[in-house]
Scaffold this active site. Sequence first.
Site, mmCIF file in Angstrom:
data_model
loop_
_atom_site.group_PDB
_atom_site.id
_atom_site.type_symbol
_atom_site.label_atom_id
_atom_site.label_comp_id
_atom_site.label_asym_id
_atom_site.label_seq_id
_atom_site.Cartn_x
_atom_site.Cartn_y
_atom_site.Cartn_z
ATOM 1 N N GLU A 34 0.906 -1.077 0.121
ATOM 2 C CA GLU A 34 0.095 -0.167 0.100
ATOM 3 C C GLU A 34 0.862 1.368 -0.002
ATOM 4 N N GLY A 180 -22.170 17.946 -11.479
ATOM 5 C CA GLY A 180 -22.568 16.368 -11.331
ATOM 6 C C GLY A 180 -23.662 16.066 -10.458
ATOM 7 N N GLY A 181 -24.708 15.574 -10.617
ATOM 8 C CA GLY A 181 -25.858 15.259 -9.743
ATOM 9 C C GLY A 181 -25.761 13.681 -9.639
ATOM 10 N N ALA A 268 -17.791 16.687 -9.419
ATOM 11 C CA ALA A 268 -18.204 15.161 -9.339
ATOM 12 C C ALA A 268 -19.000 14.597 -10.310
ATOM 13 N N VAL A 269 -18.037 14.527 -11.377
ATOM 14 C CA VAL A 269 -18.515 13.885 -12.650
ATOM 15 C C VAL A 269 -18.137 12.355 -12.873
ATOM 16 N N ARG A 271 -15.653 8.470 -11.651
ATOM 17 C CA ARG A 271 -14.493 8.340 -11.513
ATOM 18 C C ARG A 271 -13.545 7.520 -12.425
ATOM 19 N N ASP A 310 -12.397 -0.821 -7.864
ATOM 20 C CA ASP A 310 -12.526 0.208 -8.846
ATOM 21 C C ASP A 310 -11.657 0.170 -10.135
ATOM 22 N N ALA A 318 -17.666 0.119 -2.552
ATOM 23 C CA ALA A 318 -16.572 -0.768 -1.730
ATOM 24 C C ALA A 318 -17.249 -2.068 -1.375
ATOM 25 N N HIS A 442 -43.110 -4.993 13.868
ATOM 26 C CA HIS A 442 -44.095 -3.631 14.031
ATOM 27 C C HIS A 442 -43.746 -2.749 15.243
HETATM 28 P P1 FAD Z 1 -9.404 2.023 -3.253
HETATM 29 O O1 FAD Z 1 -10.301 2.232 -2.127
HETATM 30 O O2 FAD Z 1 -9.031 3.273 -3.852
HETATM 31 O O3 FAD Z 1 -7.910 1.627 -2.772
HETATM 32 C C1 FAD Z 1 -6.851 1.521 -3.841
HETATM 33 C C2 FAD Z 1 -5.571 1.483 -2.744
HETATM 34 O O4 FAD Z 1 -4.484 1.045 -3.704
HETATM 35 C C3 FAD Z 1 -5.418 2.802 -2.439
HETATM 36 O O5 FAD Z 1 -5.163 2.930 -0.950
HETATM 37 C C4 FAD Z 1 -4.125 3.252 -3.176
HETATM 38 O O6 FAD Z 1 -3.211 4.281 -2.344
HETATM 39 C C5 FAD Z 1 -3.607 2.149 -3.541
HETATM 40 N N1 FAD Z 1 -2.648 2.111 -4.710
HETATM 41 C C6 FAD Z 1 -2.570 2.506 -5.750
HETATM 42 N N2 FAD Z 1 -1.659 2.438 -6.467
HETATM 43 C C7 FAD Z 1 -1.002 1.629 -5.961
HETATM 44 C C8 FAD Z 1 0.407 1.109 -6.201
HETATM 45 N N3 FAD Z 1 0.957 1.055 -7.380
HETATM 46 N N4 FAD Z 1 1.270 0.637 -5.142
HETATM 47 C C9 FAD Z 1 0.477 0.520 -3.917
HETATM 48 N N5 FAD Z 1 -0.662 0.864 -3.706
HETATM 49 C C10 FAD Z 1 -1.326 1.326 -4.413
HETATM 50 N N6 FAD Z 1 -18.457 3.466 -2.072
HETATM 51 C C11 FAD Z 1 -19.612 2.611 -1.254
HETATM 52 O O7 FAD Z 1 -19.816 1.299 -1.606
HETATM 53 N N7 FAD Z 1 -20.328 3.267 -0.512
HETATM 54 C C12 FAD Z 1 -20.200 4.651 -0.044
HETATM 55 O O8 FAD Z 1 -20.899 5.391 0.655
HETATM 56 C C13 FAD Z 1 -19.324 5.164 -1.002
HETATM 57 N N8 FAD Z 1 -18.983 6.611 -0.632
HETATM 58 C C14 FAD Z 1 -17.828 7.317 -1.542
HETATM 59 C C15 FAD Z 1 -17.623 8.682 -1.407
HETATM 60 C C16 FAD Z 1 -16.967 9.134 -2.017
HETATM 61 C C17 FAD Z 1 -16.394 10.894 -1.668
HETATM 62 C C18 FAD Z 1 -16.059 8.590 -2.915
HETATM 63 C C19 FAD Z 1 -14.612 9.215 -3.754
HETATM 64 C C20 FAD Z 1 -16.206 7.097 -3.154
HETATM 65 C C21 FAD Z 1 -17.145 6.417 -2.569
HETATM 66 N N9 FAD Z 1 -17.401 5.123 -2.546
HETATM 67 C C22 FAD Z 1 -18.405 4.486 -1.844
HETATM 68 C C23 FAD Z 1 -16.713 4.211 -3.597
HETATM 69 C C24 FAD Z 1 -15.534 3.511 -2.792
HETATM 70 O O9 FAD Z 1 -14.888 4.450 -2.082
HETATM 71 C C25 FAD Z 1 -14.726 2.559 -3.536
HETATM 72 O O10 FAD Z 1 -15.557 1.751 -4.635
HETATM 73 C C26 FAD Z 1 -13.863 1.803 -3.061
HETATM 74 O O11 FAD Z 1 -12.992 2.699 -2.307
HETATM 75 C C27 FAD Z 1 -13.016 0.923 -4.017
HETATM 76 O O12 FAD Z 1 -12.221 -0.014 -3.362
HETATM 77 P P2 FAD Z 1 -10.775 -0.423 -4.050
HETATM 78 O O13 FAD Z 1 -10.297 -1.468 -3.101
HETATM 79 O O14 FAD Z 1 -10.996 -0.760 -5.330
HETATM 80 O O15 FAD Z 1 -9.763 0.966 -4.227
HETATM 81 P P1 NAD Z 2 -21.465 9.590 -10.705
HETATM 82 O O1 NAD Z 2 -21.349 8.546 -12.075
HETATM 83 O O2 NAD Z 2 -22.494 8.733 -9.733
HETATM 84 O O3 NAD Z 2 -22.389 10.807 -11.335
HETATM 85 C C1 NAD Z 2 -21.670 11.487 -11.911
HETATM 86 C C2 NAD Z 2 -22.750 12.502 -12.438
HETATM 87 O O4 NAD Z 2 -22.169 13.540 -13.189
HETATM 88 C C3 NAD Z 2 -23.806 11.740 -13.366
HETATM 89 O O5 NAD Z 2 -24.894 11.924 -13.218
HETATM 90 C C4 NAD Z 2 -23.396 12.439 -14.870
HETATM 91 O O6 NAD Z 2 -24.340 12.503 -15.605
HETATM 92 C C5 NAD Z 2 -23.012 13.946 -14.476
HETATM 93 N N1 NAD Z 2 -21.972 14.434 -15.433
HETATM 94 C C6 NAD Z 2 -21.216 13.901 -16.114
HETATM 95 N N2 NAD Z 2 -20.370 14.745 -16.800
HETATM 96 C C7 NAD Z 2 -20.979 16.022 -16.543
HETATM 97 C C8 NAD Z 2 -20.861 17.257 -16.852
HETATM 98 N N3 NAD Z 2 -19.814 17.991 -17.778
HETATM 99 N N4 NAD Z 2 -21.687 18.319 -16.157
HETATM 100 C C9 NAD Z 2 -22.637 18.021 -15.350
HETATM 101 N N5 NAD Z 2 -22.787 16.819 -15.022
HETATM 102 C C10 NAD Z 2 -21.977 15.724 -15.615
HETATM 103 O O7 NAD Z 2 -19.991 9.901 -10.224
HETATM 104 P P2 NAD Z 2 -19.627 10.440 -8.731
HETATM 105 O O8 NAD Z 2 -20.896 11.101 -8.159
HETATM 106 O O9 NAD Z 2 -18.552 11.381 -9.363
HETATM 107 O O10 NAD Z 2 -19.124 9.237 -8.069
HETATM 108 C C11 NAD Z 2 -18.045 8.457 -8.398
HETATM 109 C C12 NAD Z 2 -18.073 6.975 -8.036
HETATM 110 O O11 NAD Z 2 -18.004 6.970 -6.612
HETATM 111 C C13 NAD Z 2 -19.549 6.336 -8.402
HETATM 112 O O12 NAD Z 2 -18.850 5.230 -9.194
HETATM 113 C C14 NAD Z 2 -20.222 6.008 -7.350
HETATM 114 O O13 NAD Z 2 -20.524 4.749 -7.211
HETATM 115 C C15 NAD Z 2 -19.111 5.997 -5.968
HETATM 116 N N6 NAD Z 2 -19.828 6.685 -4.642
HETATM 117 C C16 NAD Z 2 -20.728 5.950 -4.274
HETATM 118 C C17 NAD Z 2 -21.420 6.360 -3.082
HETATM 119 C C18 NAD Z 2 -22.440 5.332 -2.385
HETATM 120 O O14 NAD Z 2 -22.354 4.454 -2.723
HETATM 121 N N7 NAD Z 2 -23.208 6.097 -1.615
HETATM 122 C C19 NAD Z 2 -21.091 7.621 -2.804
HETATM 123 C C20 NAD Z 2 -20.148 8.348 -3.251
HETATM 124 C C21 NAD Z 2 -19.495 8.011 -4.544
#
Ligand code: FAD
Ligand code: NAD
Length: 468
Positions: A34, A180-181, A268-269, A271, A310, A318, A442
């Site tokens: 990591e 991004g909504g 937030a459009v 990832r 991802d 996650a 209930h």
């Molecule tokens: P990550 O959690 O991104 O972990 C990857 C790890 O790999 C990182 O720690 C990084 O440092 C490490 N790494 C990368 N390259 C290397 C390398 N070359 N060598 C060593 N280490 C490396 N998902 C949900 O299910 N519920 C939610 O509520 C939710 N909320 C979110 C809110 C936000 C703001 C964001 C941005 C994402 C959210 N997600 C949510 C999405 C969730 O965070 C990801 O889907 C999840 O973290 C993916 O897990 P992962 O293990 O694939 O990658």
């Molecule tokens: P997303 O794909 O959920 O939403 C992006 C939104 O941006 C879409 O509705 C899209 O139509 C819009 N968009 C794209 N280009 C645009 C532009 N130029 N102008 C205006 N709108 C535009 O992506 P996110 O919200 O960035 O989240 C990223 C990832 O993180 C998602 O894949 C999501 O699964 C994960 N995530 C999950 C949770 C959760 O599980 N509660 C919370 C946060 C993030």
Amino acid sequence: MDNRRSVAVIGGGPGGYVAAIKAAQLGARVTLVEKGRLGGTCLNAGCIPTKILLHTAELYNQLRASKSLGLKVDNFEVDWKGLMERKEEVVNGLVKGVTGLMKANGIDVVEGTASFKSPGEIMVELPGGGNRSIETDAFIIATGSAPFIPPIEGTELEGVIGSTRALSLDQVPESMVIIGGGVIGVEFATIYSSLGCDVTVLEMMPRILPNMEEEMTEILKNSLAMRGVKVFNGARVTSIDGKGRGLMVHFELDGKNRTADAEKVLVAVGRKPFTEGLNLEAAGVKLVKGCVNVNDRMETNVGNIFAIGDCTGKNMLAHVASAQGEVAARNIMGQNTGMDYRTVPACVYTQPEMAGVGLTERQAREKGYDVKVGKFPLAASGKALIMNDTGGMVKIVADRRYDEVLGVHILGPRATDLIAEGALALRLEATLEEIATTIHAHPTVGEAVMEAALAADNAAVHIPNKKG
Ligand code: FAD
Ligand code: NAD
């Protein structure tokens, strides 16, 4: 001599650390590399910190409504610094927990950045300088994702931020435009609007959360609007420019040029998979549209190399990353298993919360099912009334032919917990009758799931049914 099968996991997020634990439990000698903090995006900059802020935002809104709850609460305010401290404390506690789990499972955690030298060897660049070579029987790539930055002029300006920065601002800004909504957009809109910020959401598509159940996203849009959030659907952002100490976002709506001012602009459009610096070419691992290409067994095109989470570009969640990690570990250790994406729940932690699993009504119709739908409004739920949160509903989509449940969608308090029943129903190929005849406690919001199943056959008890 250690004869155990050896596995190296690259990345310690919810994909990587779960895969490492599972492989160790199945008898592998496991190394996890990591480059940042254990827990990855989810724990350090995603799921956990956002939900900590959302929890406080929810409590704050409840305090605002205290009068209607029979409470007299005067003088409450946001303690942003205290909230930031709490966030750090909870996140640090969980990172410590994952570190402890690594130790308990005998996993060798190597701090550093990994890259492939060949299909059988990685090189880890250590933080203090120097390298360590690791050769193992199998590799699991779990390197996560990074924000997608759209080609919009002005995204490099100060004040234009991503979700990670939005989690640790110095104070609640006076105003914020969110581009991004999607899930990140509406969750941050909920956090900041609840805490007093003037929020505008600009969504390019005709509706927010385009993949969730349509009817419910409409209700959610209205509840955001009631909290003062301005949501523009079908808005195409053209540029951002500086304006005094603030920013101005230019966008097109219904063929007209419009602007929105803000102190901060959150982009937030979406990832994109992160594989930078991994040197996948040396291993011969194929990328398709930037995603590590995998099958349902989480195998890449190279026999001993697996990929999860991802970086594979599947549902970027996650719980999906963890499930894929478990599948990869099992297959490496000689079992034979695959991913089933049909039953993955999607949750949005807004107020009210929204959650769904399986097909939406539109998706089911598009797939050609003879669709049957049951709905139950939470205005008729005793528990929702008790909780003062009655704006939502439960909707169940089923196949008329076999009565099989195809999708469950919930908008309401604790929808994100309740959806587990829907996921189990889909996994077990449950029928409407099986849900309807399962005794639900209930008073609970969960009763609404049972009532929605009954409503599909015009047999709901606590709402009038359609005639005929
Ligand atoms: P990550 O959690 O991104 O972990 C990857 C790890 O790999 C990182 O720690 C990084 O440092 C490490 N790494 C990368 N390259 C290397 C390398 N070359 N060598 C060593 N280490 C490396 N998902 C949900 O299910 N519920 C939610 O509520 C939710 N909320 C979110 C809110 C936000 C703001 C964001 C941005 C994402 C959210 N997600 C949510 C999405 C969730 O965070 C990801 O889907 C999840 O973290 C993916 O897990 P992962 O293990 O694939 O990658
Ligand atoms: P997303 O794909 O959920 O939403 C992006 C939104 O941006 C879409 O509705 C899209 O139509 C819009 N968009 C794209 N280009 C645009 C532009 N130029 N102008 C205006 N709108 C535009 O992506 P996110 O919200 O960035 O989240 C990223 C990832 O993180 C998602 O894949 C999501 O699964 C994960 N995530 C999950 C949770 C959760 O599980 N509660 C919370 C946060 C993030």
